[in-house]
Design a protein around this motif. Structure first.
Motif, mmCIF file in Angstrom:
data_model
loop_
_atom_site.group_PDB
_atom_site.id
_atom_site.type_symbol
_atom_site.label_atom_id
_atom_site.label_comp_id
_atom_site.label_asym_id
_atom_site.label_seq_id
_atom_site.Cartn_x
_atom_site.Cartn_y
_atom_site.Cartn_z
ATOM 1 N N THR A 259 0.849 -1.184 0.000
ATOM 2 C CA THR A 259 0.000 0.000 0.000
ATOM 3 C C THR A 259 0.886 1.237 0.000
ATOM 4 O O THR A 259 1.973 1.229 0.597
ATOM 5 N N ASP A 260 0.418 2.307 -0.652
ATOM 6 C CA ASP A 260 1.158 3.571 -0.615
ATOM 7 C C ASP A 260 0.642 4.495 0.478
ATOM 8 O O ASP A 260 1.048 5.648 0.566
ATOM 9 N N ARG A 261 -0.236 3.960 1.336
ATOM 10 C CA ARG A 261 -0.806 4.778 2.415
ATOM 11 C C ARG A 261 0.100 4.816 3.642
ATOM 12 O O ARG A 261 -0.149 5.596 4.559
ATOM 13 N N TYR A 262 1.103 3.951 3.684
ATOM 14 C CA TYR A 262 2.043 3.977 4.790
ATOM 15 C C TYR A 262 3.414 4.409 4.292
ATOM 16 O O TYR A 262 3.750 4.246 3.122
ATOM 17 N N HIS A 263 4.206 4.925 5.215
ATOM 18 C CA HIS A 263 5.473 5.558 4.833
ATOM 19 C C HIS A 263 6.611 4.867 5.590
ATOM 20 O O HIS A 263 6.638 3.655 5.653
ATOM 21 N N GLY A 264 7.561 5.573 6.129
ATOM 22 C CA GLY A 264 8.654 4.913 6.832
ATOM 23 C C GLY A 264 8.170 4.193 8.075
ATOM 24 O O GLY A 264 7.033 4.369 8.524
ATOM 25 N N GLY A 265 9.055 3.384 8.644
ATOM 26 C CA GLY A 265 8.659 2.651 9.840
ATOM 27 C C GLY A 265 9.840 2.192 10.666
ATOM 28 O O GLY A 265 10.996 2.316 10.260
ATOM 29 N N GLU A 266 9.539 1.669 11.843
ATOM 30 C CA GLU A 266 10.557 1.068 12.699
ATOM 31 C C GLU A 266 10.195 -0.394 12.904
ATOM 32 O O GLU A 266 9.072 -0.733 13.262
ATOM 33 N N LEU A 267 11.163 -1.262 12.653
ATOM 34 C CA LEU A 267 10.959 -2.694 12.770
ATOM 35 C C LEU A 267 11.562 -3.181 14.085
ATOM 36 O O LEU A 267 12.776 -3.066 14.304
ATOM 37 N N TRP A 268 10.699 -3.726 14.930
ATOM 38 C CA TRP A 268 11.129 -4.322 16.200
ATOM 39 C C TRP A 268 11.400 -5.797 15.933
ATOM 40 O O TRP A 268 10.472 -6.614 15.866
ATOM 41 N N LYS A 269 12.664 -6.137 15.767
ATOM 42 C CA LYS A 269 13.021 -7.463 15.278
ATOM 43 C C LYS A 269 12.792 -8.566 16.310
ATOM 44 O O LYS A 269 12.551 -9.718 15.945
ATOM 45 N N GLU A 270 12.875 -8.249 17.594
ATOM 46 C CA GLU A 270 12.679 -9.252 18.634
ATOM 47 C C GLU A 270 11.278 -9.227 19.228
ATOM 48 O O GLU A 270 10.981 -9.969 20.168
ATOM 49 N N ALA A 271 10.402 -8.361 18.709
ATOM 50 C CA ALA A 271 9.003 -8.365 19.129
ATOM 51 C C ALA A 271 8.286 -9.546 18.479
ATOM 52 O O ALA A 271 8.774 -10.126 17.500
ATOM 53 N N VAL A 272 7.130 -9.916 19.015
ATOM 54 C CA VAL A 272 6.380 -11.048 18.494
ATOM 55 C C VAL A 272 4.892 -10.707 18.462
ATOM 56 O O VAL A 272 4.450 -9.681 18.983
ATOM 57 N N HIS A 273 4.133 -11.591 17.839
ATOM 58 C CA HIS A 273 2.673 -11.493 17.916
ATOM 59 C C HIS A 273 2.094 -12.896 18.043
ATOM 60 O O HIS A 273 2.728 -13.882 17.660
ATOM 61 N N LEU A 274 0.868 -12.976 18.587
ATOM 62 C CA LEU A 274 0.338 -14.280 18.991
ATOM 63 C C LEU A 274 -1.187 -14.250 19.106
ATOM 64 O O LEU A 274 -1.824 -13.206 19.004
ATOM 65 N N HIS A 275 -1.753 -15.432 19.329
ATOM 66 C CA HIS A 275 -3.175 -15.625 19.618
ATOM 67 C C HIS A 275 -3.348 -15.390 21.118
ATOM 68 O O HIS A 275 -2.981 -16.241 21.936
ATOM 69 N N PRO A 276 -3.903 -14.242 21.526
ATOM 70 C CA PRO A 276 -3.851 -13.886 22.953
ATOM 71 C C PRO A 276 -4.694 -14.778 23.858
ATOM 72 O O PRO A 276 -4.297 -15.049 24.991
ATOM 73 N N LEU A 277 -5.859 -15.226 23.386
ATOM 74 C CA LEU A 277 -6.676 -16.076 24.249
ATOM 75 C C LEU A 277 -5.983 -17.412 24.486
ATOM 76 O O LEU A 277 -5.982 -17.931 25.614
ATOM 77 N N ASN A 278 -5.379 -17.980 23.453
ATOM 78 C CA ASN A 278 -4.672 -19.250 23.664
ATOM 79 C C ASN A 278 -3.450 -19.072 24.553
ATOM 80 O O ASN A 278 -3.082 -19.981 25.308
ATOM 81 N N TYR A 279 -2.811 -17.896 24.483
ATOM 82 C CA TYR A 279 -1.718 -17.615 25.410
ATOM 83 C C TYR A 279 -2.245 -17.563 26.843
ATOM 84 O O TYR A 279 -1.664 -18.167 27.764
#
Length: 432
Positions: free
Chosen positions: A174-194
């Motif tokens: 998408t061209d709607r977003y611009h620069g960013g910061e990548l958190w390489k050691e961050a994660v994402h998950l299924h919160p209820l199962n966690y």
């Protein structure tokens, strides 16, 4: 099929319930019981505190008015990222450099804690790597670039990198977003199962969990007592881990937080090609708007999109329509994609957007107001409360020493003031 007793959502429809948890599902407390520690609220804070206390040899009773992970812990965006909502420089002004550095270090620790608990207890929760924070407007790019440089050069944190606009747009299609910061050691998950995984680990460690057990009040003093609709817990310590569901249980801390509602949709499963087109690296994404958009891909290739808030006691009548318009602003090519789930959850924010940790009596602790950083910081908050009870309160006190302003007007007048402020910032998001 939605897990019994939970609000309908993608998470409750794909929840894991082990035989260990099946034994405590829906079981309320009736009569009197005793414990070293009574915890009110079975979200991430309460579950983490219960598990860590039990591992230290304490007897623990954990109460929830609904079910394990029923509230925001089981409904959120699933992002687990380092850092705080308050800038490190602002923290230095509030608490000094040493404490600010410690708070930063604990934010890093909080993410590692989540990952270590998942590994130790073999929690199946669709764990994935990487969180990308992106500029919603070209004018936000320089601030993000400077933020990355500050973290790398001043704080000394190297697991973050600046991503320029062409790369962000290539990653996200998408061209709607611009620069960013990548958190390489961050994660994402299924919160209820966690959350359910933490609950299973806690039960195995000896924690007694009672669901559908609403706390009506408690008595203070050397030997406090927690009163519920059908029972009583006599304990040495009380932990209040209610967050956005505190209600009128403890007026001394209610004015420190404001409950707000946030909403998420889940699309039908997308093809691999569609997934690569909108999120090539399979990161969790959050943008720089004040009322943020955030999204990620689920374990079965659905786009989970969070967008929009309200500040009343009611959710929108049609959550999928309410949220879908935000998704289509950025991905109009998903116009014909079916929305399978839409749900909301109540979280708690503070005025300064930092968690509110406190010891309101010698034996009564509170952790609340995570303001969108709840998966990581609530898990840490529970661990720190356990440490404080067992005699090592230094880290807990570092958080507790961060000033947490009371909302102007307390619980009575905080709502109109917050709504006015949020409307102002949402207009800035759209027009400036």
């Amino acid at each position: 099929m939605t897990l019994s007793g939970y609000e309908p959502s993608y998470y409750s429809a794909t929840a894991n319930v082990s035989p260990v948890l099946a034994g405590i599902q829906g079981q309320p407390l009736r009569g009197e019981t005793q414990a070293d520690v009574c915890i009110v609220g079975a979200g991430f804070t309460g579950l983490s505190a219960a598990l860590h206390l039990a591992q230290k040899g304490y007897s623990v009773v954990l109460l929830d008015a609904e079910k394990v992970g029923w509230g925001a812990s089981g409904r959120n965006g699933g992002q687990v990222c380092q850092g705080h909502n308050m800038d490190h420089e602002d923290m230095i002004d509030k608490v000094g450099r040493q404490a600010a550095d410690s708070l930063w270090d604990m934010s890093v620790e909080s993410v590692e804690l989540v990952k270590s608990l998942i590994a130790e207890h073999q929690i199946e929760c669709d764990l994935k790597q990487g969180v990308l924070h992106v500029a919603a407007k070209p004018g936000h790019v320089e601030e993000i670039r400077e933020s990355v440089e500050y973290k790398r050069n001043v704080i000394g944190y190297q697991d973050i990198e600046y991503v320029d606009t062409p790369d962000v747009q290539s990653m996200l299609g998408t061209d709607r977003y611009h620069g960013g910061e990548l958190w390489k050691e961050a994660v994402h998950l299924h919160p209820l199962n966690y959350a359910l995984g933490l609950a299973e680990a806690a039960v195995k460690a000896g924690v007694r969990i009672y669901e559908h057990t609403r706390v009506t009040d408690y008595t203070r003093g050397e030997n406090p007592q927690v009163n519920t609709t059908e029972g009583v817990v006599k304990a040495k310590y009380i932990l209040l881990a209610c967050n956005g569901y505190l209600g009128k249980l403890e007026p001394r801390i209610a004015g420190k937080i404001m409950p707000i509602n946030n909403f998420i949709i889940a699309t039908e499963p997308l093809s691999d090609a569609q997934c690569r087109a909108i999120n090539r690296e399979d990161y969790a994404v959050a943008d720089s708007r004040f009322v943020i958009n955030y999204f990620r891909l689920s374990g079965d290739n659905r786009l989970l999109w969070g967008g929009g808030e309200n500040y009343t006691s009611k959710f929108p009548a049609d959550i999928p329509s309410f949220v879908r318009k935000y998704m289509l602003e950025f991905y109009p090519q998903l116009e014909d994609v079916k929305i399978d789930y839409g749900w909301g959850g109540t979280l708690a924010i503070t005025l300064n957007r930092m968690p509110h940790f406190d010891r309101i009596d010698q034996n009564v602790f509170v952790a609340q107001g995570y303001s969108g950083h709840g998966v990581a910081l609530a898990t840490l908050g529970g661990k720190l409360m356990a440490e404080a009870i067992s005699g090592s309160a230094e880290k807990f006190d570092t958080f507790a020493n961060v000033p947490t302003p009371t909302f102007p007007g307390g619980t009575l007048l905080r709502w109109p003031g917050l709504v006015a402020g949020m409307l102002y910032y949402s207009l800035r998001d759209r027009f400036f």
